[in-house]
Design a protein around this motif. Sequence first.
Motif, PDB file in Angstrom:
ATOM      1  N   LEU A  28      47.211  49.320  36.706  1.00 16.42           N
ATOM      2  CA  LEU A  28      47.176  47.928  36.238  1.00 16.42           C
ATOM      3  C   LEU A  28      46.232  47.754  35.055  1.00 16.42           C
ATOM      4  O   LEU A  28      46.535  47.007  34.122  1.00 16.42           O
ATOM      5  N   GLN A  29      45.110  48.440  35.070  1.00 13.64           N
ATOM      6  CA  GLN A  29      44.173  48.362  33.954  1.00 13.64           C
ATOM      7  C   GLN A  29      44.818  48.908  32.685  1.00 13.64           C
ATOM      8  O   GLN A  29      44.712  48.310  31.618  1.00 13.64           O
ATOM      9  N   ARG A  30      45.494  50.029  32.806  1.00 20.05           N
ATOM     10  CA  ARG A  30      46.172  50.625  31.653  1.00 20.05           C
ATOM     11  C   ARG A  30      47.279  49.705  31.137  1.00 20.05           C
ATOM     12  O   ARG A  30      47.431  49.510  29.940  1.00 20.05           O
ATOM     13  N   GLU A  31      48.032  49.098  32.045  1.00 18.71           N
ATOM     14  CA  GLU A  31      49.126  48.209  31.658  1.00 18.71           C
ATOM     15  C   GLU A  31      48.634  46.901  31.042  1.00 18.71           C
ATOM     16  O   GLU A  31      49.375  46.248  30.329  1.00 18.71           O
ATOM     17  N   ASN A  32      47.401  46.528  31.327  1.00 19.35           N
ATOM     18  CA  ASN A  32      46.834  45.285  30.810  1.00 19.35           C
ATOM     19  C   ASN A  32      45.874  45.535  29.663  1.00 19.35           C
ATOM     20  O   ASN A  32      44.911  44.783  29.466  1.00 19.35           O
ATOM     21  N   GLY A  33      46.116  46.582  28.909  1.00 17.05           N
ATOM     22  CA  GLY A  33      45.333  46.850  27.700  1.00 17.05           C
ATOM     23  C   GLY A  33      43.887  47.196  27.940  1.00 17.05           C
ATOM     24  O   GLY A  33      43.037  46.920  27.097  1.00 17.05           O
ATOM     25  N   GLY A  34      43.577  47.766  29.090  1.00 18.95           N
ATOM     26  CA  GLY A  34      42.204  48.176  29.382  1.00 18.95           C
ATOM     27  C   GLY A  34      41.376  47.117  30.079  1.00 18.95           C
ATOM     28  O   GLY A  34      40.223  47.376  30.444  1.00 18.95           O
ATOM     29  N   VAL A  35      41.937  45.925  30.266  1.00 19.16           N
ATOM     30  CA  VAL A  35      41.214  44.860  30.961  1.00 19.16           C
ATOM     31  C   VAL A  35      41.104  45.239  32.432  1.00 19.16           C
ATOM     32  O   VAL A  35      42.091  45.592  33.067  1.00 19.16           O
ATOM     33  N   ARG A  36      39.894  45.165  32.972  1.00 19.81           N
ATOM     34  CA  ARG A  36      39.656  45.543  34.368  1.00 19.81           C
ATOM     35  C   ARG A  36      40.386  44.578  35.294  1.00 19.81           C
ATOM     36  O   ARG A  36      40.268  43.356  35.183  1.00 19.81           O
ATOM     37  N   ILE A  37      41.142  45.129  36.219  1.00 18.70           N
ATOM     38  CA  ILE A  37      41.862  44.359  37.230  1.00 18.70           C
ATOM     39  C   ILE A  37      41.201  44.645  38.573  1.00 18.70           C
ATOM     40  O   ILE A  37      40.831  45.781  38.859  1.00 18.70           O
ATOM     41  N   TYR A  38      41.053  43.624  39.388  1.00 24.93           N
ATOM     42  CA  TYR A  38      40.428  43.823  40.691  1.00 24.93           C
ATOM     43  C   TYR A  38      41.242  43.112  41.774  1.00 24.93           C
ATOM     44  O   TYR A  38      42.068  42.247  41.492  1.00 24.93           O
ATOM     45  N   GLU A  39      40.987  43.503  42.990  1.00 17.43           N
ATOM     46  CA  GLU A  39      41.670  42.914  44.130  1.00 17.43           C
ATOM     47  C   GLU A  39      40.980  41.617  44.520  1.00 17.43           C
ATOM     48  O   GLU A  39      39.765  41.593  44.752  1.00 17.43           O
ATOM     49  N   ARG A  40      41.730  40.546  44.596  1.00 14.58           N
ATOM     50  CA  ARG A  40      41.154  39.253  45.001  1.00 14.58           C
ATOM     51  C   ARG A  40      41.111  39.113  46.512  1.00 14.58           C
ATOM     52  O   ARG A  40      40.134  38.643  47.065  1.00 14.58           O
TER      53      ARG A  40
END
Length: 74
Positions: A28-40
């Motif tokens: 998900l981070q790679r798919e979102n241009g490097g933006v950190r994704i976390y579990e809510r």
Amino acid sequence: MSSAFVKEGDTQWLYEIGPSMNALLFFLQRENGGVRIYERKTYYNTIEKRDVHQMSDGLSYAKDDDSKWYIVWD
């Protein structure tokens, strides 16, 4: 040197990544241009009959019976 041997894309599909949460987060981070994704949050979905992981990208994900990730459309 010819560019004929350069790989055109490194596309990977959600169902191709490993079954771990770390693999999902990395994807998900790679798919979102490097933006950190976390579990809510994680919750049991009675319709899907499995745990669903709500992520900071606004989508929810679960694993099917073959441990392949998919998007849960609420």
